[in-house]
Design an enzyme around this catalytic site. Structure first.
Site, PDB file in Angstrom:
ATOM      1  N   TYR A   1      40.305  44.257  33.343  1.00 13.85           N
ATOM      2  CA  TYR A   1      40.298  45.739  33.284  1.00 13.85           C
ATOM      3  C   TYR A   1      41.752  46.180  33.425  1.00 13.85           C
ATOM      4  O   TYR A   1      42.159  46.686  34.488  1.00 13.85           O
ATOM      5  CB  TYR A   1      39.392  46.340  34.378  1.00 13.85           C
ATOM      6  CG  TYR A   1      37.938  46.170  34.043  1.00 13.85           C
ATOM      7  CD1 TYR A   1      37.275  47.090  33.231  1.00 13.85           C
ATOM      8  CD2 TYR A   1      37.234  45.056  34.462  1.00 13.85           C
ATOM      9  CE1 TYR A   1      35.949  46.908  32.863  1.00 13.85           C
ATOM     10  CE2 TYR A   1      35.913  44.851  34.102  1.00 13.85           C
ATOM     11  CZ  TYR A   1      35.280  45.784  33.298  1.00 13.85           C
ATOM     12  OH  TYR A   1      33.963  45.596  32.922  1.00 13.85           O
ATOM     13  N   PRO A   2      42.544  45.997  32.380  1.00 10.39           N
ATOM     14  CA  PRO A   2      44.000  46.145  32.504  1.00 10.39           C
ATOM     15  C   PRO A   2      44.432  47.546  32.921  1.00 10.39           C
ATOM     16  O   PRO A   2      45.420  47.699  33.654  1.00 10.39           O
ATOM     17  CB  PRO A   2      44.515  45.851  31.094  1.00 10.39           C
ATOM     18  CG  PRO A   2      43.374  45.311  30.322  1.00 10.39           C
ATOM     19  CD  PRO A   2      42.112  45.659  31.028  1.00 10.39           C
TER      20      PRO A   2
ATOM     21  N   GLY B   1      46.100  34.279  44.081  1.00  6.05           N
ATOM     22  CA  GLY B   1      46.172  35.087  45.307  1.00  6.05           C
ATOM     23  C   GLY B   1      46.631  34.244  46.494  1.00  6.05           C
ATOM     24  O   GLY B   1      47.440  34.688  47.317  1.00  6.05           O
TER      25      GLY B   1
ATOM     26  N   GLU C   1      33.453  30.775  40.859  1.00  5.13           N
ATOM     27  CA  GLU C   1      33.426  31.871  39.891  1.00  5.13           C
ATOM     28  C   GLU C   1      33.373  31.298  38.463  1.00  5.13           C
ATOM     29  O   GLU C   1      34.208  30.483  38.082  1.00  5.13           O
ATOM     30  CB  GLU C   1      34.695  32.710  40.061  1.00  5.13           C
ATOM     31  CG  GLU C   1      34.649  34.016  39.300  1.00  5.13           C
ATOM     32  CD  GLU C   1      35.880  34.871  39.582  1.00  5.13           C
ATOM     33  OE1 GLU C   1      37.008  34.342  39.493  1.00  5.13           O
ATOM     34  OE2 GLU C   1      35.711  36.066  39.887  1.00  5.13           O
TER      35      GLU C   1
ATOM     36  N   CYS D   1      34.959  41.136  37.986  1.00 10.15           N
ATOM     37  CA  CYS D   1      35.028  40.467  39.292  1.00 10.15           C
ATOM     38  C   CYS D   1      33.705  40.619  40.026  1.00 10.15           C
ATOM     39  O   CYS D   1      33.316  39.755  40.801  1.00 10.15           O
ATOM     40  CB  CYS D   1      36.174  41.020  40.116  1.00 10.15           C
ATOM     41  SG  CYS D   1      36.144  42.810  40.244  1.00 10.15           S
TER      42      CYS D   1
ATOM     43  N   LEU E   1      42.229  50.194  34.246  1.00  8.50           N
ATOM     44  CA  LEU E   1      41.556  50.666  35.467  1.00  8.50           C
ATOM     45  C   LEU E   1      42.221  50.058  36.702  1.00  8.50           C
ATOM     46  O   LEU E   1      42.557  50.763  37.663  1.00  8.50           O
ATOM     47  CB  LEU E   1      40.084  50.287  35.369  1.00  8.50           C
ATOM     48  CG  LEU E   1      39.169  50.444  36.566  1.00  8.50           C
ATOM     49  CD1 LEU E   1      37.744  50.726  36.081  1.00  8.50           C
ATOM     50  CD2 LEU E   1      39.132  49.203  37.438  1.00  8.50           C
TER      51      LEU E   1
ATOM     52  N   GLU F   1      43.130  41.511  45.808  1.00  5.61           N
ATOM     53  CA  GLU F   1      41.762  41.684  45.277  1.00  5.61           C
ATOM     54  C   GLU F   1      41.458  40.445  44.450  1.00  5.61           C
ATOM     55  O   GLU F   1      42.004  40.291  43.353  1.00  5.61           O
ATOM     56  CB  GLU F   1      41.699  42.915  44.360  1.00  5.61           C
ATOM     57  CG  GLU F   1      41.861  44.240  45.071  1.00  5.61           C
ATOM     58  CD  GLU F   1      40.577  44.718  45.718  1.00  5.61           C
ATOM     59  OE1 GLU F   1      39.589  43.967  45.770  1.00  5.61           O
ATOM     60  OE2 GLU F   1      40.585  45.863  46.193  1.00  5.61           O
TER      61      GLU F   1
ATOM     62  N   LYS G   1      53.424  44.609  36.589  1.00  4.56           N
ATOM     63  CA  LYS G   1      53.436  43.375  35.798  1.00  4.56           C
ATOM     64  C   LYS G   1      52.043  43.237  35.206  1.00  4.56           C
ATOM     65  O   LYS G   1      51.106  42.764  35.858  1.00  4.56           O
ATOM     66  CB  LYS G   1      53.761  42.184  36.697  1.00  4.56           C
ATOM     67  CG  LYS G   1      54.454  41.038  35.989  1.00  4.56           C
ATOM     68  CD  LYS G   1      53.706  40.426  34.815  1.00  4.56           C
ATOM     69  CE  LYS G   1      52.731  39.357  35.190  1.00  4.56           C
ATOM     70  NZ  LYS G   1      51.915  38.873  34.036  1.00  4.56           N
TER      71      LYS G   1
ATOM     72  N   TRP H   1      44.241  51.944  39.711  1.00  2.00           N
ATOM     73  CA  TRP H   1      43.794  51.887  41.107  1.00  2.00           C
ATOM     74  C   TRP H   1      44.946  51.547  42.050  1.00  2.00           C
ATOM     75  O   TRP H   1      44.870  51.781  43.251  1.00  2.00           O
ATOM     76  CB  TRP H   1      42.668  50.861  41.267  1.00  2.00           C
ATOM     77  CG  TRP H   1      41.341  51.304  40.697  1.00  2.00           C
ATOM     78  CD1 TRP H   1      41.096  52.416  39.942  1.00  2.00           C
ATOM     79  CD2 TRP H   1      40.084  50.640  40.827  1.00  2.00           C
ATOM     80  NE1 TRP H   1      39.771  52.477  39.587  1.00  2.00           N
ATOM     81  CE2 TRP H   1      39.130  51.401  40.124  1.00  2.00           C
ATOM     82  CE3 TRP H   1      39.676  49.474  41.462  1.00  2.00           C
ATOM     83  CZ2 TRP H   1      37.773  51.030  40.042  1.00  2.00           C
ATOM     84  CZ3 TRP H   1      38.322  49.103  41.388  1.00  2.00           C
ATOM     85  CH2 TRP H   1      37.387  49.884  40.681  1.00  2.00           C
TER      86      TRP H   1
HETATM   87  P1  NAD Z   1      45.162  35.439  37.263  1.00  2.00           P
HETATM   88  O1  NAD Z   1      45.194  35.188  38.721  1.00  2.00           O
HETATM   89  O2  NAD Z   1      45.310  34.287  36.347  1.00  2.00           O
HETATM   90  O3  NAD Z   1      46.318  36.464  36.846  1.00  2.00           O
HETATM   91  C1  NAD Z   1      46.420  37.765  37.412  1.00  2.00           C
HETATM   92  C2  NAD Z   1      47.863  38.233  37.293  1.00  2.00           C
HETATM   93  O4  NAD Z   1      48.678  37.389  38.105  1.00  2.00           O
HETATM   94  C3  NAD Z   1      48.446  38.166  35.883  1.00  2.00           C
HETATM   95  O5  NAD Z   1      49.275  39.278  35.666  1.00  2.00           O
HETATM   96  C4  NAD Z   1      49.269  36.891  35.931  1.00  2.00           C
HETATM   97  O6  NAD Z   1      50.348  36.868  35.014  1.00  2.00           O
HETATM   98  C5  NAD Z   1      49.792  36.928  37.354  1.00  2.00           C
HETATM   99  N1  NAD Z   1      50.233  35.636  37.871  1.00  2.00           N
HETATM  100  C6  NAD Z   1      49.962  34.403  37.387  1.00  2.00           C
HETATM  101  N2  NAD Z   1      50.621  33.462  38.096  1.00  2.00           N
HETATM  102  C7  NAD Z   1      51.308  34.110  39.061  1.00  2.00           C
HETATM  103  C8  NAD Z   1      52.163  33.698  40.118  1.00  2.00           C
HETATM  104  N3  NAD Z   1      52.452  32.402  40.312  1.00  2.00           N
HETATM  105  N4  NAD Z   1      52.699  34.632  40.929  1.00  2.00           N
HETATM  106  C9  NAD Z   1      52.412  35.943  40.762  1.00  2.00           C
HETATM  107  N5  NAD Z   1      51.607  36.401  39.766  1.00  2.00           N
HETATM  108  C10 NAD Z   1      51.056  35.506  38.923  1.00  2.00           C
HETATM  109  O7  NAD Z   1      43.800  36.226  36.978  1.00  2.00           O
HETATM  110  P2  NAD Z   1      43.203  36.701  35.577  1.00  2.00           P
HETATM  111  O8  NAD Z   1      42.643  35.513  34.858  1.00  2.00           O
HETATM  112  O9  NAD Z   1      44.180  37.572  34.882  1.00  2.00           O
HETATM  113  O10 NAD Z   1      42.009  37.653  36.048  1.00  2.00           O
HETATM  114  C11 NAD Z   1      40.745  37.188  36.369  1.00  2.00           C
HETATM  115  C12 NAD Z   1      40.568  37.055  37.857  1.00  2.00           C
HETATM  116  O11 NAD Z   1      40.793  38.309  38.474  1.00  2.00           O
HETATM  117  C13 NAD Z   1      39.175  36.649  38.268  1.00  2.00           C
HETATM  118  O12 NAD Z   1      39.239  35.682  39.279  1.00  2.00           O
HETATM  119  C14 NAD Z   1      38.564  37.928  38.799  1.00  2.00           C
HETATM  120  O13 NAD Z   1      37.543  37.773  39.730  1.00  2.00           O
HETATM  121  C15 NAD Z   1      39.758  38.579  39.412  1.00  2.00           C
HETATM  122  N6  NAD Z   1      39.536  40.016  39.544  1.00  2.00           N
HETATM  123  C16 NAD Z   1      39.318  40.526  40.802  1.00  2.00           C
HETATM  124  C17 NAD Z   1      39.057  41.893  40.954  1.00  2.00           C
HETATM  125  C18 NAD Z   1      38.835  42.487  42.312  1.00  2.00           C
HETATM  126  O14 NAD Z   1      38.917  43.696  42.438  1.00  2.00           O
HETATM  127  N7  NAD Z   1      38.579  41.711  43.350  1.00  2.00           N
HETATM  128  C19 NAD Z   1      39.015  42.718  39.824  1.00  2.00           C
HETATM  129  C20 NAD Z   1      39.223  42.151  38.570  1.00  2.00           C
HETATM  130  C21 NAD Z   1      39.495  40.794  38.438  1.00  2.00           C
END
Ligand code: NAD
Length: 491
Positions: free
Chosen positions: A153-154, A232, A382, A283, A156, A249, A175, A160
């Protein structure tokens, strides 16, 4: 900062596939390159932080009313560019256009919501020890907030973070995900140019190359991150020794419990919506379903009939119910989870493969599995795809135990008209959001976030603003005479 134009022509996938300096953004429905963006570096991140830091003092001093007007103006400009924003979002993210219209509403309403909340209060006055004193609790901006966004959800999830951060008086460096940067870049260029220079900054690129430098930068006190558990945890390990404010999150594995009294047709529609929206890449997607064994057959039959009626296709086609997944590796992960479950005895009731009619695009059929249990990866980790695993329970107590038997605690859904069951569920299930009879409906004033390994941050509501404000206590004495308890202690 130089940014690639987001209005570039659609290119053939063979034309550009990314390089040392550029990243190709792929349409998941066609596997074609839509555009390229700059592959940012640590130097880009550092420059953006420097600009944000320079802008912070003036922005934090800007009257809250002025900040509110600028946020409302951003929302109005985004409305003026609505069609193009939704088109870009659909092309790069893949979900159906009607779901992106909803995401667009969340984007603009979040800016309007925090414009008002940000000028409502900035702390409180508490009763003081003496009449001559004043005790104040001030809520202050931190400084520069790094906002690291996922692809699902790029807009939304960007809103937030960015809207409350700005309303609270912080400046931001955004980013976006390397998979979906185009709609955010477009908004940055067309809709936010009225903000003072340096208040909003964007860096594009891979996480390890451009987001980690933000996480490690000493001038970035807040890291607001939505994404996977693994990233995370990495961010937490890097930022914790620097005592940064972490707003994380993370992932989810939401349970959906159907009580015996629920109507099978209603349950089928609610469940399919909760599990298959955005091809299950939410998520808070339903990823585990618990059915009462006494009525499992009825619920399962209604669900299969409904799931089989859904239409797969490109997000731009208004007839589409479910679009493609975001990319090949994400689909392979889903295929791996399904294969492992079947290998351990799960029964495939429908789906379980790539659709024969859609050879191009990262499609995966909506899939229903029965006879699953918690020894299978599909019930523990997940999956993030369009899969509905069904497990039977014998008592409502057992259903609650199964719902809680999970490392994540993001959301949980229940269908029932039985008020006692509903009360048990909302009190005893460990999850940040509980939905009863209306899955996945969020509320601007309702804090959204997780428990356990889903991370403890909250977005939306008053809590979402407070994530970007730190607390300062001020004790003010108006009587300037020395106090009797000061030195010297002896007479
Ligand atoms: P991801 O963790 O791969 O990437 C998220 C962001 O982090 C991207 O911008 C990515 O470039 C960046 N990133 C990657 N490596 C990094 C690093 N070493 N240091 C800092 N930033 C880095 O996640 P994704 O595949 O983009 O998204 C899907 C995930 O997001 C799922 O696990 C989903 O559950 C979660 N999500 C959680 C919520 C919530 O509110 N809890 C909402 C939406 C998505």
């Amino acid at each position: 900062m130089s940014l690639q134009s987001t209005d570039a022509q659609k290119k053939n996938s063979s034309a550009t596939t990314g390089s040392d300096t550029a990243i190709a953004v792929i349409n998941p429905a066609t596997e074609e390159v839509i555009d390229t963006v700059k592959r940012g570096t640590a130097e880009d991140a550092n420059k953006a932080v420097a600009k944000a830091k320079r802008a912070f003092r003036e922005w934090s001093r800007t009257p809250a009313n002025t900040r509110a007007h600028l946020l409302h103006e951003a929302a109005a400009k985004m409305h003026a560019h609505k069609d193009r924003i939704i088109e870009l979002l659909t092309l790069e993210e893949g979900k159906p256009v009607c779901e992106n219209e909803e995401e667009f509403e969340w984007l603009t309403n979040t800016f309007d919501y925090y414009a008002e909340l940000g000028r409502h209060e900035r702390g409180r006055v508490s009763p003081s020890g003496e009449y001559t004193q004043l005790n104040m609790v001030l809520k202050e901006p931190y400084g520069v907030a790094a906002c690291i966004i996922p692809w699902n959800y790029p807009l939304l999830l960007m809103a937030w973070k960015v809207a409350p951060a700005l309303a609270a008086g912080n400046t931001v460096v955004i980013k976006p995900s390397e998979l979906t940067p185009l709609s955010t870049l477009y908004i940055f260029e067309k809709c936010w140019d009225h903000f003072p220079d340096g208040v909003i900054n964007i860096v594009t690129g891979y996480g390890a190359e451009v987001a980690e430098p933000l996480v490690l930068h000493p001038d970035v006190p807040v890291i607001a991150f939505t994404g996977s558990l693994a990233i995370g945890q990495r961010i937490a390990s890097l930022a914790a020794p620097m005592m940064k404010k972490l707003h994380l999150e993370l992932g989810g594995k939401d349970a959906f419990v159907i009580a015996e009294d629920a109507d099978p047709e209603m349950a089928a529609r609610a469940l399919a919506y909760a599990a298959l929206t955005n091809a299950g890449q939410v998520c808070t997607s339903t990823e585990r379903v618990y059915l009462p064994s006494k009525k499992a057959k009825e619920f399962t039959e209604a669900l299969i009939a409904h799931v089989k009626s859904l239409k797969l296709g490109a997000g731009m086609d208004p007839q589409t119910d479910m679009g493609p997944m975001i990319g090949a590796t994400y689909r392979e992960k889903v295929e791996g989870h399904v294969a492992e479950a079947i290998g351990k005895g799960a029964r495939l009731l429908t789906g379980g493969k790539r659709p024969e009619k859609l050879k191009v695009g990262y499609y995966y059929e909506p899939t229903v599995l029965a006879n699953v249990d918690h020894n299978m990866v599909i019930m523990r980790e997940e999956t993030f795809g369009p899969v509905i695993p069904l497990m039977e329970y014998n008592s409502f107590d057992e259903a609650i135990e199964l719902a809680n038997d999970c490392m994540f605690g993001l959301g949980a859904c229940l269908l029932t008209s039985d008020t006692l069951k509903a009360k048990m569920f909302l009190e005893e299930v460990k999850a940040g959001t509980i939905w009863i009879n209306d899955p996945l409906t969020d509320n601007y004033a309702g804090p959204f976030g997780g428990m356990k390994l889903s991370g403890g941050a909250r977005e939306l509501g008053q809590e979402g603003l407070d994530e970007f404000r730190e607390t300062k206590h001020v004790h003010w004495e108006f009587n300037t005479k020395p106090k009797s308890w000061w030195y010297p202690y002896g007479k």
